[in-house]
Design a protein around this motif. Structure first.
Motif: not given
Ligand SMILES: [Zn+2]
Length: 248
Positions: A140-147, A179-184
């Motif tokens: 799961r992305c820590a910031m946006c929560g996407i999985r 983190l997902c790619r965008l949040c990273h």
């Molecule tokens: Zn994210």
């Protein structure tokens, strides 16, 4: 695989049965013989196949390190062209060491830096850190929560260092977030950060120029997703470093 084709284990897995490596075991709801020809994806494989059963003698060989190494060499020599055998072997060694490194990272809770990380091959370190962090955050992305995971196990998230590796040489889980790619990218560019209270901070800079930051703006002040065990939450010192040195 032919050049330009992307492989996954659903191709070789059913075929190893014909080579006498193992016996396929049917999924409970699937009756009849599993035909390798019809298995073109992991989804299909899972529908018809619960797993595979090794023969007892082979299983014993796999349990002992010496015979396991002999077996590995025999398989590689038999199935791979001579010019790529060395890289296949290296790939396998990196996988094993990365796994061991990830287990070590997950055992040591506190920030400790004698992780021998400086002496490790970068591939082992990167992969080991990634395995540990992604497992802690359950993809799961820590910031946006996407999985998002594909049936092949490809994941949208990456392991990010809070305090950059070049500054910290620290792979402790408390210096990482999944983190997902965008949040990273946004985190590394200083467009996003994490507050003292573990809330997402979005920089005003995301809205300059002709940007359309879209849903990124809606993340502001939302709590981040953290590992279950508090000992693995991002360390306050590392977050503080990111806010003061990177955040715009
Ligand atoms: Zn994210």
């Amino acid at each position: 695989m032919p050049l330009g084709t992307k492989g996954n284990m659903s191709y070789p897995f059913p075929r190893l049965q014909n080579d006498g490596i193992f016996q396929l075991v049917n999924a409970p709801e699937f009756k009849g013989k599993i035909n390798p020809e019809i298995i073109s994806s992991m989804k299909k494989l899972r529908q018809v196949c619960a797993g595979a059963k090794l023969d007892d003698e082979l299983f014993l060989m796999l349990c002992r390190p010496e015979t396991r190494e002999q077996l590995r060499a025999a398989v590689i020599n038999h199935y791979f062209a001579e010019e790529i055998r060395a890289s296949v072997l290296e790939c396998g060694n990196v996988n094993i060491k990365a796994y061991e490194y990830s287990q070590k990272l997950l055992k040591i809770n506190e920030k400790a830096n004698p992780y021998e990380s400086d002496t490790l091959n970068n591939k082992v370190r990167d992969q080991g850190f990634r395995k540990a962090i992604v497992a802690l955050y359950d993809h799961r992305c820590a910031m946006c929560g996407i999985r998002m995971l594909t049936p092949e196990g490809h994941t949208v998230v990456e392991a990010a260092h809070v305090k950059t590796w070049s500054e910290s040489h620290d792979d402790s889980p408390t210096n990482g977030m999944s983190l997902c790619r965008l949040c990273h990218w946004s985190f590394d560019e200083g467009l996003m950060s994490v507050s003292k209270n573990y809330e997402v901070m979005v920089s005003k800079r995301v809205s300059i120029e002709k940007n359309f930051p879209g849903h990124v703006l809606t993340l502001s002040d939302r709590g981040i997703f953290k590992p279950e065990d508090k000992a693995f939450w991002p360390g306050q010192g590392n977050l503080e470093w990111h806010r003061s040195k990177k955040f715009l």
